[in-house]
Structures are given as C-alpha cells and as structure tokens.
Enzyme design. Structure first.
Site, short mmCIF file in Angstrom:
data_model
loop_
_atom_site.label_atom_id
_atom_site.label_comp_id
_atom_site.label_asym_id
_atom_site.label_seq_id
_atom_site.Cartn_x
_atom_site.Cartn_y
_atom_site.Cartn_z
CG ASN A 1 19.02 -23.14 -20.46
OD1 ASN A 1 18.77 -23.74 -21.51
ND2 ASN A 1 20.21 -23.22 -19.87
CB VAL B 1 13.33 -27.03 -1.39
CG1 VAL B 1 11.96 -26.40 -1.15
CG2 VAL B 1 13.20 -28.54 -1.55
CE LYS C 1 14.05 -30.44 -20.65
NZ LYS C 1 14.37 -29.07 -20.17
CB ILE D 1 20.55 -24.18 -24.85
CG1 ILE D 1 20.60 -25.18 -26.02
CG2 ILE D 1 19.28 -23.34 -24.91
CD1 ILE D 1 19.45 -26.17 -26.03
NE ARG E 1 26.67 -27.21 -18.79
CZ ARG E 1 26.94 -28.50 -18.60
NH1 ARG E 1 28.12 -28.98 -18.94
NH2 ARG E 1 26.05 -29.30 -18.06
CE1 TYR F 1 16.24 -33.60 -20.64
CE2 TYR F 1 15.27 -34.44 -22.66
CZ TYR F 1 15.94 -33.44 -21.98
OH TYR F 1 16.30 -32.28 -22.63
#
Length: 254
Positions: free
Chosen positions: A92, A69, A163, A22, A20, A159
């Site tokens: 992704n 893990v 990134k 990206i 789904r 978040y």
C-alpha cells in the site's frame, strides 16, 4: 457458511504504509476479519499500534523504509521472524507528486518510481519466496484510477505512470504464479479522504473538479477500501486473480 469465507483467522497479513490512510483502513479491516496484522511504515506511530491492540486485535509493527533498495527484503524477513509465515501481503505504501512535466525534477520522478513501483516489485519478489514454500498466499497491490486515466486538473504524469505499471505488474504476477495457489490482485481507489488527498480537497481549483466528476455525491473513505480488501484477501475470492478492482464512486464512468 458463505460469511466464513470472509474470515482470516490464523493468517498473517503484512500491510505496508499501514499506520494511516488507506493502509490503516485495510489493516483495521483485516484485523477485524481475524488476521494477525503486521503494520509497517517509515515513521513509527506507536499510538496507532496501541489503539489497535487495545481493540483486541493481534498486531505487530516493523519499521522500514521501503524506498531503500534492501528495505522490502528486510521487511519481509522481520515479518517472518515475528510471525513465522506470510499469508497476505498488502503493498500500500506510496507517494504522490504533482507538477508540469517540463519542470518535473529527476529527484521527484525517481522517488515516485522507487516507492510506488520498485518497492512493490521487490516486496512481491521477497514475499513470493515464502509463499511458494507454503504453496499458498495472497498479494494485494494498491494501484489507482490514475493508472487508467489522466487526472485533471492537476498534472501528475509520473504518478499516473507508476500506478499503471502496478496494475500490469499485478496481472503479470497473477499469471505467473496462479498454478502455485498464489493469488495477486489490486485495488484502484478513486479520491479517498486521507492525509495524502487532504490538500487536494482543500484546493479551490481541484476539489470542485474531483467532486463533479464523481457521480456518487460523497467522498470515499479508507473503510471503503478496507471492506474490498477483506474480499480480495480472503477465501471469498478464491477464484479471483489478476483483477484490478476499481473503487471510485463511479469516476471512471465519466
């Protein structure tokens, strides 16, 4: 001649979170470029695999929870059982959690880091073992403009940190393995219309800010990211490694 460099015929590409948003946009693009694409996700979506197969693309699916893990190691191993090699690895899969830091739970923080950062490291580590044997390979990590700026009006410290770490992970791996014909790059999307951002675009407080801070008068699509992925995963970018390509409609210019 130059257009042939954008082809991926005969290559195998693994895309995590590929059913789904990206991830699917990237998977579709790589398949159209001729790659045998292995999609992975935590929740199977057979309709997506069937649709891609009906379109004439060579696709397979491996279910995996990369937040575990041993998830990335098992995913790479099963991909190699299916395809025998790994030419392209696209990391992704990711999650987003918002909230004021003083009330942000350890559980939410840990989930973000487990999936957005730790699983990327583990997948790269597992994939690199095969790529070093092949003496070739491409890794594409999906970062975010959130790795460069502190988004507003939503609060998302964890978040953003995850990134930013993915961007540095990308650059460090690129430096370490450049002499072995292994390239590592990243894409940093802005606000792209997906299931993950749907709630934000429907939020009467957030959406106007997101749109007003994006110079281009439109919302990005998974296809926009897929087109860039073809470039970074194909021989067209043979002399590119350690880069984080921002695709944000100009957001970072403001």
């Amino acid at each position: 001649m130059i257009m042939k460099k954008f082809r991926l015929d005969g290559q195998t590409a693994l895309v995590t979170g590929g059913t789904r948003g990206i991830g699917l946009g990237i998977a579709e693009a790589l398949a159209e470029a001729g790659a045998h694409v292995v999609l992975s996700s935590k929740t199977p979506k057979p309709d997506v695999i069937e649709r891609l197969g009906d379109s004439g693309h060579k696709v397979d699916y491996v279910q995996a929870d990369i937040g575990e893990v041993d998830g990335p190691d098992r995913l790479i191993a099963e991909t190699l059982e299916l395809a025998g090699k790994l030419d392209v690895l696209v990391n992704n899969a990711g999650v987003a959690r918002h909230g004021e830091t003083e009330n942000f739970s350890d559980e939410n923080y840990r989930q973000i880091m487990d999936i957005n950062l730790d699983s990327v490291f583990r997948a790269c580590r597992a994939g690199l073992k095969q790529m070093r044997k092949q003496q070739s390979g491409v890794i594409l990590n999906i970062g975010s403009i959130s790795g460069y700026i502190s988004n507003i009006p939503q609060h998302q410290v964890a978040y953003n940190a995850s990134k930013a770490a993915v961007h540095m992970l990308t650059k460090s791996l690129a430096s370490e393995y450049a002499n072995e014909n292994i390239r590592v790059n990243a894409i940093a999307p802005g606000y792209i219309q997906t299931d993950m951002t749907a709630g934000g675009f429907e939020n009467p407080e957030w959406a106007p800010v997101w749109k007003s801070m994006t110079p281009m008068p439109k919302v990005g699509t998974p296809e926009d990211i897929g087109a860039a992925a073809i470039y970074l995963c194909s021989p067209a970018s043979a002399y590119v490694t350690g880069e984080v390509l921002v695709i944000d409609g100009g957001y970072l210019t403001r």
